[in-house]
Design an enzyme around this catalytic site. Structure first.
Site, PDB file in Angstrom:
ATOM      1  N   ASN A  53       9.699  -1.241  -6.794  1.00 28.94           N
ATOM      2  CA  ASN A  53       9.213  -0.079  -7.534  1.00 28.94           C
ATOM      3  C   ASN A  53       9.611   1.221  -6.824  1.00 28.94           C
ATOM      4  OD1 ASN A  53       6.844   1.322  -5.941  1.00 28.94           O
ATOM      5  ND2 ASN A  53       6.708  -0.870  -5.544  1.00 28.94           N
ATOM      6  N   LYS A 180      -4.752  -0.307   1.262  1.00 30.82           N
ATOM      7  CA  LYS A 180      -4.116   1.015   1.328  1.00 30.82           C
ATOM      8  C   LYS A 180      -4.430   1.823   0.078  1.00 30.82           C
ATOM      9  CE  LYS A 180       0.555   1.847   0.996  1.00 30.82           C
ATOM     10  NZ  LYS A 180       1.937   1.574   1.476  1.00 30.82           N
ATOM     11  N   LYS A 182      -3.826   5.925  -1.871  1.00 29.97           N
ATOM     12  CA  LYS A 182      -3.009   7.120  -1.929  1.00 29.97           C
ATOM     13  C   LYS A 182      -3.815   8.352  -1.523  1.00 29.97           C
ATOM     14  CE  LYS A 182       0.512   4.886  -3.266  1.00 29.97           C
ATOM     15  NZ  LYS A 182       1.638   4.718  -2.342  1.00 29.97           N
ATOM     16  N   ASP A 210      -1.580   6.796   2.319  1.00 29.28           N
ATOM     17  CA  ASP A 210      -0.165   7.043   2.020  1.00 29.28           C
ATOM     18  C   ASP A 210      -0.035   8.336   1.229  1.00 29.28           C
ATOM     19  OD1 ASP A 210       2.491   6.957   1.314  1.00 29.28           O
ATOM     20  OD2 ASP A 210       2.389   5.024   0.277  1.00 29.28           O
ATOM     21  N   GLU A 236       0.602   7.271   6.368  1.00 33.11           N
ATOM     22  CA  GLU A 236       1.969   6.965   5.909  1.00 33.11           C
ATOM     23  C   GLU A 236       2.656   8.130   5.221  1.00 33.11           C
ATOM     24  OE1 GLU A 236       2.163   3.320   3.667  1.00 33.11           O
ATOM     25  OE2 GLU A 236       3.833   4.015   2.425  1.00 33.11           O
ATOM     26  N   GLU A 262      10.092   3.982   4.014  1.00 32.27           N
ATOM     27  CA  GLU A 262      10.425   3.296   2.761  1.00 32.27           C
ATOM     28  C   GLU A 262      11.499   4.042   1.974  1.00 32.27           C
ATOM     29  OE1 GLU A 262       6.382   3.780   0.924  1.00 32.27           O
ATOM     30  OE2 GLU A 262       7.511   4.502  -0.792  1.00 32.27           O
ATOM     31  N   ASP A 289      12.795  -0.954   3.366  1.00 32.58           N
ATOM     32  CA  ASP A 289      12.692  -1.991   2.329  1.00 32.58           C
ATOM     33  C   ASP A 289      14.111  -2.409   1.946  1.00 32.58           C
ATOM     34  OD1 ASP A 289      12.460  -3.411  -0.042  1.00 32.58           O
ATOM     35  OD2 ASP A 289      11.232  -1.904  -1.061  1.00 32.58           O
ATOM     36  N   HIS A 319       8.027  -1.916   2.852  1.00 34.68           N
ATOM     37  CA  HIS A 319       7.556  -1.492   1.533  1.00 34.68           C
ATOM     38  C   HIS A 319       8.034  -2.497   0.476  1.00 34.68           C
ATOM     39  CE1 HIS A 319       8.783   0.555  -2.278  1.00 34.68           C
ATOM     40  NE2 HIS A 319       7.642   1.191  -2.154  1.00 34.68           N
ATOM     41  N   GLU A 338       4.059  -5.711   2.639  1.00 37.97           N
ATOM     42  CA  GLU A 338       3.170  -5.086   1.660  1.00 37.97           C
ATOM     43  C   GLU A 338       2.920  -6.053   0.502  1.00 37.97           C
ATOM     44  OE1 GLU A 338       4.684  -1.334   0.207  1.00 37.97           O
ATOM     45  OE2 GLU A 338       2.719  -0.786  -0.590  1.00 37.97           O
TER      46      GLU A 338
END
Ligand SMILES: O=C([O-])CC(=O)C(=O)O
Ligand SMILES: [Mg+2]
Length: 386
Positions: A53, A180, A182, A210, A236, A262, A289, A319, A338
């Site tokens: 993603n 985690k 946001k 993050d 993050e 990431e 990633d 990631h 993750e």
């Protein structure tokens, strides 16, 4: 032995979530099938890959540039010396022929997606799980038990702190020990969100946050001063992923663990982060990633760069939440992977029947990456290869 076809389809993974930088209302990914003429257990070997993603499907690049390079190459030039399997590095070099260095853009995503499918095919042809094949190639012992954390906690229209707490509680109930959420929309909005989640976790799991690269230096420092009041697992991607100086300055205000990487797509970018980003090998985390950054061939070069600079692979927790990174973690000793328990299905997650216990999963012994063990995923994959 040869590659007979490379197929791509761009598929939606849209949802109403948002991080501090983007929403996912139009998010897509590329699914790729690398079809071979090899037969194992009565079935044609097809390798599958998809990108994580965040960067959208790469159908144009794959169909116009990268797939034709593989299909036009001399098939023997894509095999290993013994001629008994595909050679991922020779395939990678063929994909990257006539590509200038630097400016990685999104071709790294297109190549990373094909590379995942190639490694899946290679491990299936060898008749082994990819993590065992990787451990053998590197003269290491595989460790099928892998740390995973639950990523979520997005900004969500109409979602308040109560729903955020319920989401985090559900990850705890599913066996995760790190979750985690946001941040980045503002300290005033985020402090009560963080406090609410920490109350819900009640010391039974740790919290990572993050900011998705949203913050300038001043705001990143303001956040650091707030966040260091709490016992967080990591802070993050505070600022722009390529602003190494910002990351380095932030370290002076944030003694606890930071995480980033990431959105760095090459071993050269990773090396710049290590050289100039102030990241500390005794506590910080690297999230490169492979599915976004030229694949596992390149990721192995990144691990070499890290080793040279005194970093252990165990500081890497990629990631993306895909089974490819689970295999790399189990095979090459990464710190974990993750996971998005409720998002981006059917692509993310684990083979059916794999459960999270004490924040870890155990890899089943499935040939290749293990997609065949996840029934909803292998169905869409086989539709592409049919
Ligand atoms: O929200 C996203 O773009 C995903 C992300 O940063 C993560 O999983 O760390
Ligand atoms: Mg992130």
């Amino acid at each position: 032995m040869r590659i007979v076809d490379v197929r791509e389809v761009t598929a939606p993974i849209a949802s109403s979530i948002a991080n501090a930088y983007i929403d996912f209302s139009k998010m897509t990914l590329s699914l790729v099938a690398v079809v071979t003429d090899v037969v194992r257990d009565g079935r044609t070997v097809v390798g599958y890959g998809f990108n994580s993603n965040g960067r959208y499907g790469q159908g144009g690049l794959i169909r116009e540039r990268f797939a034709p390079r593989l299909l036009e190459a001399d098939p023997n030039a894509l095999l290993n010396d013994a001629g008994d399997n595909l050679d991922p590095d020779r395939i990678w070099a063929t994909l990257m022929k006539n590509e200038k260095p630097g400016g990685h853009g999104e071709r790294s995503v297109a190549v990373g997606t094909i590379d995942m499918a190639v490694w899946d095919a290679v491990a299936k042809i060898a008749g082994k799980p990819l993590f065992r094949l990787l451990a053998e190639r590197h003269g290491r012992e595989a460790n099928p038990r892998v740390f995973v954390y639950a990523a979520g906690g997005y900004y969500y229209p109409g979602k308040g702190i109560e729903q955020l707490r319920a989401e985090m509680r559900s990850y705890l109930d599913r066996g995760y020990s790190v979750v985690k959420m946001k941040i980045g929309n503002g300290v005033a909005e985020d402090r009560p969100r963080i406090e609410g989640v920490l109350k819900e976790l009640d010391g039974k799991a740790q919290l990572a946050v993050d900011a998705n690269g949203r913050l300038n230096l001043e705001d990143a420092i303001a956040y650091a001063k707030m966040l260091r009041d709490y016992p967080l697992f990591w802070y993050e991607e505070a600022g722009d992923p390529l602003d190494y100086n910002l990351q380095a300055q932030l370290a002076e205000f944030y003694p606890a663990p930071m995480a980033t990487g990431e959105n760095l797509f090459s071993h050269q970018d990773a090396r710049n982060l290590i050289r100039y980003g102030g990241m500390r090998p005794d506590r910080d985390w690297l999230q490169f990633d492979c599915a976004l950054s030229y694949g596992l061939c390149e990721y192995q070069r990144t691990l070499e760069v890290l080793k040279t600079a005194g970093w252990s692979p165990s500081r890497c927790i990629p990631h993306g939440g895909h089974q490819m990174s689970l295999n790399i973690a189990a095979g090459l000793g990464l710190g974990g992977n993750e996971s998005y328990p409720d998002l981006f299905q059917p692509y993310g997650g684990f083979p059916d029947g794999v459960r999270v216990e004490d924040g870890h999963i155990t890899m089943p012994d499935l040939p290749g990456i293990g997609f065949e063990g996840k029934s909803d995923l292998i169905k869409v994959m086989r539709d592409l290869a049919a």
